[in-house]
Design a protein around this motif. Structure first.
Motif, PDB file in Angstrom:
ATOM      1  N   GLU A 578      10.075   9.431  -2.372  1.00 50.06           N
ATOM      2  CA  GLU A 578      10.370   8.198  -3.068  1.00 50.06           C
ATOM      3  C   GLU A 578      10.994   7.205  -2.096  1.00 50.06           C
ATOM      4  O   GLU A 578      11.729   7.597  -1.186  1.00 50.06           O
ATOM      5  CB  GLU A 578      11.331   8.437  -4.236  1.00 50.06           C
ATOM      6  N   LYS A 646       6.454  -0.594  -9.649  1.00 51.59           N
ATOM      7  CA  LYS A 646       6.411   0.841  -9.287  1.00 51.59           C
ATOM      8  C   LYS A 646       4.971   1.245  -8.958  1.00 51.59           C
ATOM      9  O   LYS A 646       4.072   1.048  -9.760  1.00 51.59           O
ATOM     10  CB  LYS A 646       6.937   1.684 -10.441  1.00 51.59           C
ATOM     11  N   VAL A 648       2.728   4.546  -7.727  1.00 50.60           N
ATOM     12  CA  VAL A 648       2.624   5.999  -7.504  1.00 50.60           C
ATOM     13  C   VAL A 648       1.339   6.252  -6.694  1.00 50.60           C
ATOM     14  O   VAL A 648       0.237   5.937  -7.168  1.00 50.60           O
ATOM     15  CB  VAL A 648       2.582   6.779  -8.828  1.00 50.60           C
ATOM     16  N   THR A 662       2.027  13.469  -3.928  1.00 43.97           N
ATOM     17  CA  THR A 662       2.262  12.122  -4.458  1.00 43.97           C
ATOM     18  C   THR A 662       3.533  11.538  -3.872  1.00 43.97           C
ATOM     19  O   THR A 662       4.443  12.283  -3.479  1.00 43.97           O
ATOM     20  CB  THR A 662       2.371  12.149  -5.989  1.00 43.97           C
ATOM     21  N   THR A 664       6.160   7.953  -4.484  1.00 47.64           N
ATOM     22  CA  THR A 664       6.508   6.813  -5.357  1.00 47.64           C
ATOM     23  C   THR A 664       7.186   5.729  -4.517  1.00 47.64           C
ATOM     24  O   THR A 664       8.147   6.012  -3.775  1.00 47.64           O
ATOM     25  CB  THR A 664       7.435   7.249  -6.479  1.00 47.64           C
TER      26      THR A 664
END
Length: 803
Positions: A578, A646, A648, A662, A664
């Motif tokens: 993130e 945001k 992703v 993944t 973010t």
């Protein structure tokens, strides 16, 4: 009875004397041992110690298998296997074995093995006076005219004795009388009695005379036979026929056609009328074969061929021809016709093969005896001389013996069962007659196997491509060797060479089935830690002594997609993927917001990473580069746009079953002044993060670069060590321009990028601006041809990390 014992002692003494003389002078007379025994000796009578007389060691008698191989004529003789004594096995009748007065000799061929020797022993059968003379009839009548002059001769039937030499007929006796006496004439091979009239007969005084003719042989004691003669006195017919010759001799070839005139006898009678007419007849006491072979014309006196005339059956025919007139009483005279048959080449040679063994080992030395060959021909002279030979294409030859028409079949050169496992040897025997006659005999000889060939692998070294993460204990490979030998010499067992102690020695983790060569592995391999290794397999046959061959097996570990992508940036404080990015509101389209960095430990397709957007608050504001992971603005911000967005992101590799990760990214839109202030505050923190990320990237780049260099070196070494046809075997997907891999160049913003990967078709396209940014690549690679691209695909990872 006493006379019989004395006679046998005399015979045995004579045998001993002849045997002693033979032992003393046999070496000078002949190289062949000769014994002499009388006929009718008891079964088991000793002829002589052949083994000792040959000068052989009696202690080796049983070991050397001394035996008679031919010539014994219904096994008349046997050899005692314990002492080498030749003894009589069956009753011997000389008259059955031999015909005539010539010497009766039986030739025996004897063989001694280890080493092979052939000896010839002659046994002469001497005659014993075991046959009495005999007349063809018990009574004979003669008609003699009273006008017959004194001194006239009348031939009487001759007695026959089957014995020969001194035991044959020696004399004739006539009973005492006043009118007749006996005269014996010697006609070469027999004595013929004649009745001689001493004084003229007077029928009125005595019309019949009874006489007794006795034939006596020369044996001890002598044997005899009697013939009753009755002489009838007839009235006058005073001239008898007279032959032009008393003995006629003629030569006739065998196999002449029937009805051929052999000879014509002629008798003349001086009387007139019926007393001068002569008729010819054959004597009644001749051998049966005479009547079967010839016919006498009673009127002309011609003797013609009636049946088969065979030299090999009878060489000489003796005919008694009688000429009688038709007077009363008739007068008769006789003559002897001798027909000598000459030989014609009408018999093919006969081949007798005595095989010692029809199985010869392939390592037999040249000169090894295989068989004994005996050649005979019933013809005589040049017609019976035989030449013997073999077919030209066999590694054997005939060696003649010192005795005519005896040969040994021996090996001529080294044999090789793997080339020829057996031979059909044709033996040709041709006589020297005109035209020559030939006989063919085929002898089959098989070659037995010797362990003279090592096992052979079809290819060396062997290449094995093994996918990583294999199941422990499963069979991964099979080796197979062949052996040109047979049976146990070709039974192959396998084992792996162990205990080299090197760092890359994987032999301890391998098992091999010794019977079929199936190889199983006891551990699972990881491509990322081990790229290749090698081991050796030894194939050993079961011969004595055994022979072996080893082969090197090169094992190449193939990569599988077993590593998921790892996000390098953004990474938060709690190690989650993130991150927060702030950008001024007044940036233009194409502004670089941030870049997502990731790597994959796999190589090739499995390590080729693609980026995509999974979630985004506004698709019109941001775009993600599919290959570089850069996030850029698509347009300028407006007053209505949200201040926080945001995103992703999904990072996915290109394996068959792809793995993904993944990340973010929170993008905050701030006013320009806030952005500048925030940038000063964040600069220090970001520098630290950048430093840590940079350090990690340096380590990663160094590792990848090292692996890349090692892969390049290994490929170069493999290319240099492989045979010239390696490229055609393993690199089958080369393009027409000779390249294995394609590159695609594209732009994203102000930067230019190049993507390097496995072969892509001309139709592969990149669709910029789409959400997927999909690269379309046909799936038709092969494992063998894909491996060289794996090292090149590392360039892709290098570009991704460098970007």
């Amino acid at each position: 009875m006493g006379d019989g014992r004395q006679r046998r002692r005399w015979e045995y003494g004579w045998v001993a004397v002849r045997f002693s003389l033979l032992l003393c002078f046999g070496e000078q007379v002949s190289a062949q041992i000769r014994y002499s025994i009388p006929e009718e000796v008891k079964e088991g009578s000793i002829v002589g110690n052949v083994f000792k007389d040959l000068g052989l060691d009696v202690s080796t008698l049983v070991e050397r298998r001394f035996r008679i191989v031919s010539g014994s004529k219904d096994a008349l003789f046997q050899v005692n296997q314990n002492n080498g004594v030749l003894y009589v096995h069956k009753n011997i009748d000389r008259e059955e074995l031999c015909d005539g007065n010539s010497a009766c000799l039986i030739d025996l061929k004897m063989v001694v093995e280890n080493p092979l020797e052939i000896h010839y022993v002659g046994v002469e059968i001497t005659d014993v006076n075991d046959n009495s003379p005999s007349f063809p009839e018990i009574a004979k009548g003669l008609d003699i005219s009273e006008s017959t002059h004194a001194g006239s001769h009348f031939q009487l039937p001759a007695a026959r004795d089957l014995d020969s030499g001194i035991n044959s007929i020696r004399l004739y006796k006539l009973s005492q009388n006043a009118n007749f006496e006996l005269e014996v004439r010697d006609r070469g091979d027999e004595k013929v009695p004649f009745l001689v009239l001493q004084k003229t007969l007077d029928r009125e005084q005595k019309c019949e005379h009874r006489l007794l003719l006795t034939a006596i042989d020369g044996g001890t004691p002598p044997r005899s036979a009697n013939l009753n003669l009755t002489v009838t006195v007839l009235d006058i017919n005073d001239n008898r026929p007279v032959f032009s010759q008393e003995v006629y001799t003629v030569t006739l070839e065998e196999n002449v056609s029937v009805n051929t005139v052999v000879i014509q006898v002629k008798a003349v009678d001086l009387d007139e009328g019926v007393n001068g007419d002569v008729e010819y007849t054959l004597g009644r006491d001749l051998n049966r074969n005479v009547y079967e072979a010839f016919h006498l014309d009673a009127v002309t006196g011609e003797i013609r061929v009636k049946g088969e005339v065979d030299f090999e059956s009878t060489e000489v025919y003796r005919l008694d021809v009688q000429a009688s007139d038709k007077g009363q009483p008739p007068m008769t005279v006789s003559c002897r016709v001798i027909i000598k048959i000459t030989d014609v080449n009408d018999n093919k040679p006969d081949i007798e093969v005595t095989s010692l063994s029809n199985l010869v080992p392939e390592d037999a030395k040249p000169g090894t005896v295989v068989s004994l060959i005996s050649v005979t021909d019933k013809d005589s002279g040049i017609n019976g001389k035989v030449l013997c030979g073999l077919s030209d294409t066999v590694p054997f030859e005939l060696k003649p013996s010192y005795q005519d028409n005896m040969y040994s079949l021996v090996t001529k050169q080294r044999l090789d069962r793997e080339l020829v496992s057996g031979y059909d040897i044709t033996i040709t025997a041709t006589d020297c007659g005109q035209p020559p006659l030939s006989t063919f005999e085929t002898l089959s000889v098989q070659i037995s196997d010797v362990n003279d060939n090592s096992p052979e692998f079809s290819q060396t070294p062997l290449q094995l491509y093994l996918a990583e993460n294999n199941a422990p204990g499963a069979s991964i490979f099979s080796v197979s060797a062949t052996d040109k030998d047979l049976n146990e010499n070709a039974a192959i067992s396998y084992h792996i060479v162990r205990g080299e102690g090197t760092q890359n020695d994987m032999a301890s983790f391998l098992n091999i089935n010794s019977d079929n060569g199936h190889i199983s592995v006891l551990k699972s391999f990881d491509f990322e830690s081990l790229k290749k290794f090698q081991f050796q397999v030894v194939a050993t046959d079961s011969g004595t002594p055994s022979q072996s061959t080893n082969v090197t097996v090169n094992v190449f570990i193939l990569d599988q997609n077993d590593n998921a992508p790892v996000i390098l940036y953004p990474v938060s404080a709690n190690s989650s993927a993130e991150g927060v990015e702030e950008i001024p509101r007044n940036v233009n389209a194409g502004h670089l917001v941030t870049k997502v960095r990731a790597y994959d430990a796999d190589i090739g397709y499995n390590g080729w990473l693609l980026f995509s957007l999974q979630e985004v608050t506004d698709h019109s504001l941001f775009a993600l580069d599919r290959y570089t992971g850069q996030i850029r603005t698509l347009r300028s911000f407006t007053e209505t746009d949200e201040a926080e967005h945001k995103l992703v992101l999904l990072v996915k590799d290109n394996g068959n079953v792809s793995l993904s990760a993944t990340a973010t990214v929170i993008i905050k839109v701030v006013e320009p002044k806030e952005a500048f202030a925030a940038s000063d505050v964040k600069s220090s923190v970001k520098d630290e993060e950048e430093n840590s990320v940079t350090f990690y990237l340096i380590i990663t780049l160094g590792s990848v670069s090292t692996l890349f260099l090692i892969s390049i070196i290994v490929l170069i070494v493999m290319q240099c060590s492989k045979p010239t046809d390696y490229s055609s075997k393993y690199l089958q997907d080369v393009n027409n321009d000779g390249t294995l891999c394609h590159s695609i160049q594209y732009r994203s913003g102000d930067n230019r990028y190049m993507l390097v990967g496995p072969r892509m078709s001309i139709g592969s396209t990149i669709v910029p601006g789409s959400n997927g940014n999909t690269l379309v690549i046909p799936e038709h690679r092969r494992i063998a041809s894909g491996e060289p691209c794996q090292s090149l695909s590392m360039v892709l990872n290098y570009h991704k990390l460098a970007a």
